[in-house]
Design a protein around this motif. Sequence first.
Motif, mmCIF file in Angstrom:
data_model
loop_
_atom_site.group_PDB
_atom_site.id
_atom_site.type_symbol
_atom_site.label_atom_id
_atom_site.label_comp_id
_atom_site.label_asym_id
_atom_site.label_seq_id
_atom_site.Cartn_x
_atom_site.Cartn_y
_atom_site.Cartn_z
ATOM 1 N N MET A 226 0.846 -1.190 0.000
ATOM 2 C CA MET A 226 0.000 0.000 0.000
ATOM 3 C C MET A 226 0.881 1.239 0.000
ATOM 4 S SD MET A 226 -2.880 -1.523 0.006
ATOM 5 C CE MET A 226 -4.099 -0.242 0.283
ATOM 6 N N ARG A 227 0.444 2.256 -0.718
ATOM 7 C CA ARG A 227 1.190 3.516 -0.780
ATOM 8 C C ARG A 227 0.435 4.571 0.022
ATOM 9 N NH1 ARG A 227 2.036 3.145 -6.828
ATOM 10 N NH2 ARG A 227 2.857 1.050 -7.138
ATOM 11 N N ILE A 228 1.117 5.218 0.953
ATOM 12 C CA ILE A 228 0.499 6.178 1.857
ATOM 13 C C ILE A 228 1.257 7.485 1.784
ATOM 14 C CG2 ILE A 228 -0.197 6.646 4.235
ATOM 15 C CD1 ILE A 228 0.925 3.172 3.645
ATOM 16 N N ALA A 229 0.524 8.600 1.637
ATOM 17 C CA ALA A 229 1.123 9.928 1.664
ATOM 18 C C ALA A 229 0.690 10.649 2.932
ATOM 19 C CB ALA A 229 0.705 10.734 0.437
ATOM 20 N N PHE A 230 1.617 11.398 3.511
ATOM 21 C CA PHE A 230 1.290 12.309 4.605
ATOM 22 C C PHE A 230 1.480 13.732 4.099
ATOM 23 C CE2 PHE A 230 1.769 8.527 7.130
ATOM 24 C CZ PHE A 230 0.933 8.721 8.223
ATOM 25 N N VAL A 231 0.413 14.530 4.170
ATOM 26 C CA VAL A 231 0.448 15.912 3.707
ATOM 27 C C VAL A 231 -0.093 16.802 4.811
ATOM 28 C CG1 VAL A 231 0.154 15.212 1.291
ATOM 29 C CG2 VAL A 231 -1.856 15.797 2.658
ATOM 30 N N GLY A 232 0.066 18.111 4.623
ATOM 31 C CA GLY A 232 -0.451 19.054 5.598
ATOM 32 C C GLY A 232 0.299 20.357 5.540
ATOM 33 N N LYS A 233 -0.191 21.327 6.287
ATOM 34 C CA LYS A 233 0.474 22.619 6.389
ATOM 35 C C LYS A 233 1.845 22.444 7.009
ATOM 36 C CE LYS A 233 -0.658 25.355 9.739
ATOM 37 N NZ LYS A 233 0.680 25.596 10.358
ATOM 38 N N GLY A 234 2.784 23.292 6.619
ATOM 39 C CA GLY A 234 4.094 23.273 7.256
ATOM 40 C C GLY A 234 3.967 23.459 8.758
ATOM 41 N N GLY A 235 4.611 22.583 9.529
ATOM 42 C CA GLY A 235 4.528 22.657 10.980
ATOM 43 C C GLY A 235 3.369 21.890 11.579
ATOM 44 N N SER A 236 2.566 21.238 10.732
ATOM 45 C CA SER A 236 1.400 20.506 11.245
ATOM 46 C C SER A 236 1.792 19.225 11.959
ATOM 47 C CB SER A 236 0.435 20.172 10.106
ATOM 48 O OG SER A 236 1.054 19.300 9.174
ATOM 49 N N GLY A 237 2.984 18.707 11.642
ATOM 50 C CA GLY A 237 3.421 17.454 12.239
ATOM 51 C C GLY A 237 3.379 16.288 11.264
ATOM 52 N N LYS A 238 3.277 16.570 9.959
ATOM 53 C CA LYS A 238 3.180 15.484 8.985
ATOM 54 C C LYS A 238 4.455 14.649 8.941
ATOM 55 C CE LYS A 238 4.700 18.123 4.977
ATOM 56 N NZ LYS A 238 5.958 17.359 4.891
ATOM 57 N N THR A 239 5.619 15.279 9.082
ATOM 58 C CA THR A 239 6.868 14.512 9.092
ATOM 59 C C THR A 239 6.940 13.627 10.328
ATOM 60 O OG1 THR A 239 8.030 16.222 7.823
ATOM 61 C CG2 THR A 239 9.386 14.672 9.077
ATOM 62 N N THR A 240 6.543 14.178 11.461
ATOM 63 C CA THR A 240 6.509 13.391 12.697
ATOM 64 C C THR A 240 5.573 12.195 12.557
ATOM 65 O OG1 THR A 240 6.986 15.335 14.052
ATOM 66 C CG2 THR A 240 5.970 13.455 15.157
ATOM 67 N N LEU A 241 4.381 12.428 11.995
ATOM 68 C CA LEU A 241 3.420 11.330 11.803
ATOM 69 C C LEU A 241 3.941 10.317 10.789
ATOM 70 C CD1 LEU A 241 0.542 10.838 13.040
ATOM 71 C CD2 LEU A 241 1.551 13.047 13.541
ATOM 72 N N SER A 242 4.607 10.789 9.732
ATOM 73 C CA SER A 242 5.197 9.863 8.764
ATOM 74 C C SER A 242 6.184 8.933 9.451
ATOM 75 C CB SER A 242 5.918 10.636 7.649
ATOM 76 O OG SER A 242 5.049 11.478 6.939
ATOM 77 N N ALA A 243 7.011 9.506 10.329
ATOM 78 C CA ALA A 243 8.019 8.710 11.031
ATOM 79 C C ALA A 243 7.372 7.754 12.027
ATOM 80 C CB ALA A 243 9.004 9.635 11.744
ATOM 81 N N LEU A 244 6.426 8.250 12.811
ATOM 82 C CA LEU A 244 5.763 7.389 13.796
ATOM 83 C C LEU A 244 5.066 6.216 13.118
ATOM 84 C CD1 LEU A 244 4.162 9.978 16.243
ATOM 85 C CD2 LEU A 244 6.038 8.398 16.756
ATOM 86 N N PHE A 245 4.388 6.495 12.012
ATOM 87 C CA PHE A 245 3.660 5.429 11.327
ATOM 88 C C PHE A 245 4.625 4.429 10.692
ATOM 89 C CE2 PHE A 245 0.805 3.925 7.774
ATOM 90 C CZ PHE A 245 -0.055 3.228 8.602
#
Length: 314
Positions: A1-20
Motif C-alpha cells: 500500500m502507498r500512503i502519503a502524509f500531507v499538511g500545512k508546514g509545521g502541522s506534524g506530517k513529518t513526525t506522523l510519517s516517522a511514527l507510522f
Amino acid sequence: MRIAFVGKGGSGKTTLSALFSRHLARSGAPVLAVDGDINQHLAEALGHDGELPAAPPLGAHLNAVKDHLRGTNPRIASAEAMIKTTPPGRGSRLLTLLGDDELHTRHVRHVGDVPLMVTGEFEESDLGVACYHSKLGGVELYLNHLVDGPGEYVVVDMTAGADAFASGLFTRFDLTFLVAEPTRKGVSVYRQYRDHAREFGIRIAVVGNKVTGEDDLLFLKEEVGDDLLTHLVHSPFVRAVEQGRAQGGPESLEPHNRHALNILREAVDACPRDWATLHRHAVEFHLRNARAWAGEDLAAQVDPDFVPGPASLL
C-alpha cells in the motif's frame, strides 16, 4: 500500500510519517519510508542522530534512475527522453518493494529498523534555475514502476501545503493522510486538498494533531466532518524525540496515540488496490505533459495495452 502524509508546514506530517513508519516496521511489516519534502527531516524524525549512512538521493541521480527503469521498453529511446510522468510499458524494468535491484541497493539506507529513501535537498545551485518538483520526479517514477504486494507499505512524507499538487505525484497513493492542527490555518490546507482530491477520486483522511482537549476536537469535527479519521494528543514522547533524548520506539508512545496509529493502519489495510485506476492517472498526467510540451512526442511513450500489477511481473 502507498500512503502519503500531507499538511500545512509545521502541522506534524513529518513526525506522523516517522511514527507510522516505525509502527509498521515494529510489527514486522515490509515498509519503506520516503522523504519527499523540500525540508529533508524525516531521518531525524525517525530518531537518527549524526551523519547518515551514505546513500545517494534520488534527485541527484535521475538519469541513472530513468535508465534503470526504462529497461528494454522500445517506446523510450533513452534516459533523456524519459520524464517524471513516463508510465511503464512492456519492457520496462518493474520493481518489487525493497527488492534486490540496482535502485534499492543504491538509494535505500536504514535508519534504525526503517529503510529510508530520500529525494535530496533543494541546494544553493538550484536557486533560480530549478524546481524542487524535478527532484520529486524520482519518487513519481519509482511509484509508477513499483509492483507492491499485500501487506507491504510505502510511506511518503510529501511537500507542505497545496504545493503537493504541482505534479501528478498526489495520485500515486492508495490513501492520503492529511495532518491538521485544530486551527483555522491548520484546516485551510484540508479544504484545498479535499477539492483537488475529489476531482480525481483520491481517498483522503484527516488526522488531527496536537489536540489538547475537547474544544480542539470539536473544532476539528465541525471543520472537517466525516473526513476526520482520528487524532493525536500532545505527546511528551514526540517532544523527547525532537529534542534527541527519547528512548525506545513507538511502544513508548502514549496509549491514545498508539491507538491512533492502529486506526491509521486499519484504514490503509481496508483500501482495495485498483491497478487500473492508478495506471490511468499516471497516463493522464503524462498526456497532460505531452499536450503542454509542444514538439515533444511524449504521448508515444504510452503503451496502450499495458496495465501494471502482479501479472506484469511475469
